[in-house]
Design an enzyme around this catalytic site. Structure first.
Site, PDB file in Angstrom:
ATOM      1  N   GLU A   1       3.768  -6.537   1.510  1.00  0.00           N
ATOM      2  CA  GLU A   1       3.321  -6.878   0.223  1.00  0.00           C
ATOM      3  C   GLU A   1       3.352  -5.712  -0.682  1.00  0.00           C
ATOM      4  OE1 GLU A   1       0.139 -10.384   1.869  1.00  0.00           O
ATOM      5  OE2 GLU A   1      -0.611  -8.530   1.241  1.00  0.00           O
TER       6      GLU A   1
ATOM      7  N   ARG B   1       2.754  -1.476  -5.912  1.00  0.00           N
ATOM      8  CA  ARG B   1       3.171  -0.186  -6.814  1.00  0.00           C
ATOM      9  C   ARG B   1       4.554   0.480  -6.296  1.00  0.00           C
ATOM     10  NH1 ARG B   1      -1.426   2.990  -7.530  1.00  0.00           N
ATOM     11  NH2 ARG B   1      -2.435   1.620  -6.172  1.00  0.00           N
TER      12      ARG B   1
ATOM     13  N   CYS C   1     -13.739   5.408 -28.326  1.00  0.00           N
ATOM     14  CA  CYS C   1     -14.810   5.794 -28.457  1.00  0.00           C
ATOM     15  C   CYS C   1     -15.720   6.064 -27.306  1.00  0.00           C
ATOM     16  CB  CYS C   1     -15.812   4.998 -29.487  1.00  0.00           C
ATOM     17  SG  CYS C   1     -14.948   4.609 -30.886  1.00  0.00           S
ATOM     18  N   GLU C   2     -15.194   6.795 -26.508  1.00  0.00           N
ATOM     19  CA  GLU C   2     -16.101   7.327 -25.106  1.00  0.00           C
ATOM     20  C   GLU C   2     -15.279   8.370 -24.494  1.00  0.00           C
ATOM     21  OE1 GLU C   2     -16.147   4.982 -21.829  1.00  0.00           O
ATOM     22  OE2 GLU C   2     -16.066   3.093 -22.950  1.00  0.00           O
TER      23      GLU C   2
ATOM     24  N   GLY D   1       0.860  -1.282  -0.037  1.00  0.00           N
ATOM     25  CA  GLY D   1       0.106   0.060  -0.004  1.00  0.00           C
ATOM     26  C   GLY D   1       0.938   1.227  -0.060  1.00  0.00           C
TER      27      GLY D   1
ATOM     28  N   ARG E   1      -5.951   3.791 -15.556  1.00  0.00           N
ATOM     29  CA  ARG E   1      -5.981   4.471 -13.991  1.00  0.00           C
ATOM     30  C   ARG E   1      -6.680   5.971 -14.186  1.00  0.00           C
ATOM     31  NH1 ARG E   1      -2.428   5.441 -11.125  1.00  0.00           N
ATOM     32  NH2 ARG E   1      -3.441   4.807  -9.035  1.00  0.00           N
TER      33      ARG E   1
ATOM     34  N   TYR F   1      -0.118  -1.330 -12.217  1.00  0.00           N
ATOM     35  CA  TYR F   1      -1.501  -1.391 -12.375  1.00  0.00           C
ATOM     36  C   TYR F   1      -1.981  -0.435 -13.840  1.00  0.00           C
ATOM     37  CZ  TYR F   1      -1.538  -2.518  -7.335  1.00  0.00           C
ATOM     38  OH  TYR F   1      -1.121  -3.106  -6.157  1.00  0.00           O
TER      39      TYR F   1
HETATM   40  N1  LLP Z   1      -1.716  -6.860  -0.621  1.00  0.00           N
HETATM   41  C1  LLP Z   1      -3.127  -6.958  -0.968  1.00  0.00           C
HETATM   42  C2  LLP Z   1      -3.688  -7.796  -0.021  1.00  0.00           C
HETATM   43  C3  LLP Z   1      -3.615  -6.030  -1.736  1.00  0.00           C
HETATM   44  O1  LLP Z   1      -5.044  -6.070  -2.002  1.00  0.00           O
HETATM   45  C4  LLP Z   1      -2.720  -5.142  -2.621  1.00  0.00           C
HETATM   46  C5  LLP Z   1      -3.267  -4.283  -3.525  1.00  0.00           C
HETATM   47  C6  LLP Z   1      -1.342  -5.036  -2.449  1.00  0.00           C
HETATM   48  C7  LLP Z   1      -0.899  -5.998  -1.445  1.00  0.00           C
HETATM   49  C8  LLP Z   1      -0.583  -4.329  -2.942  1.00  0.00           C
HETATM   50  O2  LLP Z   1      -0.825  -2.837  -2.940  1.00  0.00           O
HETATM   51  P1  LLP Z   1       0.077  -2.010  -3.406  1.00  0.00           P
HETATM   52  O3  LLP Z   1       1.516  -1.864  -2.559  1.00  0.00           O
HETATM   53  O4  LLP Z   1       0.434  -1.982  -4.849  1.00  0.00           O
HETATM   54  O5  LLP Z   1      -0.489  -0.623  -3.281  1.00  0.00           O
HETATM   55  N2  LLP Z   1      -5.621  -0.924  -9.253  1.00  0.00           N
HETATM   56  C9  LLP Z   1      -5.314   0.114  -8.039  1.00  0.00           C
HETATM   57  C10 LLP Z   1      -4.580  -0.558  -6.965  1.00  0.00           C
HETATM   58  C11 LLP Z   1      -5.375  -1.675  -6.615  1.00  0.00           C
HETATM   59  C12 LLP Z   1      -4.684  -2.277  -5.360  1.00  0.00           C
HETATM   60  C13 LLP Z   1      -5.273  -3.718  -5.157  1.00  0.00           C
HETATM   61  N3  LLP Z   1      -4.486  -4.361  -3.638  1.00  0.00           N
HETATM   62  C14 LLP Z   1      -4.771   1.391  -8.533  1.00  0.00           C
HETATM   63  O6  LLP Z   1      -4.335   1.227  -9.907  1.00  0.00           O
HETATM   64  O7  LLP Z   1      -4.428   2.091  -8.108  1.00  0.00           O
END
Ligand code: LLP
Length: 425
Positions: free
Chosen positions: A280, A283, A351-352, A244, A319, A380
């Site tokens: 985990e 990003r 087309c949107e 996160g 995004r 992402y």
């Molecule tokens: N662990 C779990 C359980 C998760 O659900 C996620 C992301 C991560 C780790 C990794 O999170 P990160 O470090 O990447 O923030 N599509 C969205 C982001 C969705 C994140 C979903 N879960 C975007 O483009 O911003």
């Protein structure tokens, strides 16, 4: 250090290579492409390694952020584990990338029995998300004859202060277990000790988090759970605080928390309890390793709006359309003499009206063929790309470890690939 920067000559570089030169000489396709820096990937991983020094830890790369095999292999070689959310991600990670199953976590709120059986066969850690999930995990253990190591995904009810679509750890979220149910889960696990070994707790607050205090708040809650669970005679080894950590999408020189800032907010708790920390990141490992490179198709004005139309679109990078996310946009070459600076919406050919990559951006008026990049496209973006409007998914390239050599790391999708889905029907 960042992978992409505009140097004194006014050109954008990826490491030591001009992006314009890559467009002119290295890329075979005439369509948009993703460009990565392998060095940046390494730097990002090393920042986590450095942050975790002195702790027992596992870095579990969240594969959902980017499932390019070359990128996954690079992270695996650096020592990363992986966090997987589908049977196919599991297979990609274990069978095709060679991630060590002992450093992998299978996670999700709707895991299927067949996926759980696969996870059990591989011997990865599995997060328990709900009552029915636990029942299916027990079933998967019986069907495979494997005792499964599980973590309870607890919903700590901490507000990560992010877009509601990417907040996951609040009270009414579809993810995880509420604390009042903890006792029930512990009883169940005890009853099925021949099938299950409870080894840890997990939480994930959300994504794009830029205030690390929330990780501390969550860790305090989680350590409390660890103590309670240990009090029931379980041997808890892992504290998984999810991913996160946000990144600097705005490019305005803001100072954002680093992996070290994040880990330091929880370090004392982890050490005191003798836990192994699982983290985990998705990003923060991959987002800034890539830029999405498109070409200008033309410039037009409607009413009071000025548009730059490019050959990239929401199909390749959704995004901005989906979350109203800001990703910084720049040209790869200096503007032509006297080019007028205006406020443009940068849009694609789909087309949107949701098809935009950037809104109200101050940019010099470009001309056809000019290269334009959307930054921080490593997480992402390609992973969420579609073939909407039958736009075939773009190729990917990276600048290799020497900072100079450009290599293709994914072929462009072709119409033939689409046709193949219908062969023999
Ligand atoms: N662990 C779990 C359980 C998760 O659900 C996620 C992301 C991560 C780790 C990794 O999170 P990160 O470090 O990447 O923030 N599509 C969205 C982001 C969705 C994140 C979903 N879960 C975007 O483009 O911003």
């Amino acid at each position: 250090i960042s992978a992409f920067s505009v140097r004194e000559d006014g050109y954008m570089y990826c490491e030591d290579v001009r992006v314009q030169d890559i467009m002119d000489n290295e890329v075979e396709e005439v369509r948009p492409f993703y460009l990565y820096s392998k060095r940046q990937l390494r730097r990002n991983y090393e920042a986590y390694q450095e942050a975790l020094k002195g702790l027992n830890s596992i870095i579990g790369y969240a594969v959902k952020a980017n499932n390019n095999l070359k990128i996954m292999r690079c992270l695996r070689e650096l020592g990363s584990g992986a966090v997987l959310v589908s049977g196919t991600e599991l297979r990609l990670a274990v069978e095709h990338t060679g991630f060590d199953p002992a450093r992998c976590v299978f996670n999700g709120n709707g895991k299927l029995l067949e996926e759980l059986e696969l996870a059990a066969q591989y011997g990865v850690l599995i997060n328990v998300d709900s009552e029915f999930d636990l029942a299916q995990i027990i079933e998967a253990s019986r069907n495979t004859g494997k005792r499964i190591k599980v973590l309870l995904r607890i919903n700590p009810d901490v507000d990560p202060q992010v877009h509601p679509y990417v907040a996951t750890g609040n009270k009414n979220s579809k993810f995880g277990i509420r604390n009042e149910k903890l006792g029930w889960f512990l009883e169940e696990v005890k009853k099925h000790s021949e099938n299950l070994e409870l080894v840890g707790v997990h939480c994930h607050l959300g994504s794009t988090i830029t205030k690390v205090d929330v990780f501390r708040d969550a860790a305090v809650v989680m350590v409390d759970f660890v103590k309670k669970i240990r009090g029931e005679n379980f041997t808890i080894k892992y504290l998984n605080i999810g991913g996160g950590l946000g990144i600097d999408y705005y490019h305005k020189g803001a100072i954002l928390p680093t992996p070290t800032d994040l880990i330091d907010t929880v370090r004392d708790l982890v050490t005191k309890e003798g836990l192994t920390l699982i983290i985990e990141p998705g990003r923060s490992l991959v987002a800034n390793t890539s830029a999405f490179v498109s070409h200008v198709t033309g410039v037009k004005t409607n009413g009071t709006k000025d548009f730059i139309v490019i050959d990239g679109s929401m199909s390749e990078l959704i995004r901005p359309s989906l979350y109203g996310a800001y990703q910084h946009i720049e040209f790869v070459a200096p503007p032509a003499e006297g080019a007028e600076v205006k406020t443009f919406d940068v849009v694609g050919p789909v087309c949107e009206s949701a098809d935009f990559l950037g809104k109200e951006r101050e940019l010099p008026t470009p001309k056809r063929g000019d290269g334009i990049v959307v930054h921080d496209a490593g997480a992402y973006c390609m992973a969420m790309a579609s073939t909407y409007n039958l736009r075939m998914r773009p190729p990917e390239y990276w600048v290799a470890d020497d900072g100079k050599t450009v290599e293709k790391i994914r072929h462009a999708e072709q119409l033939d690939d689409h046709i193949r889905y219908f062969e023999g029907l």
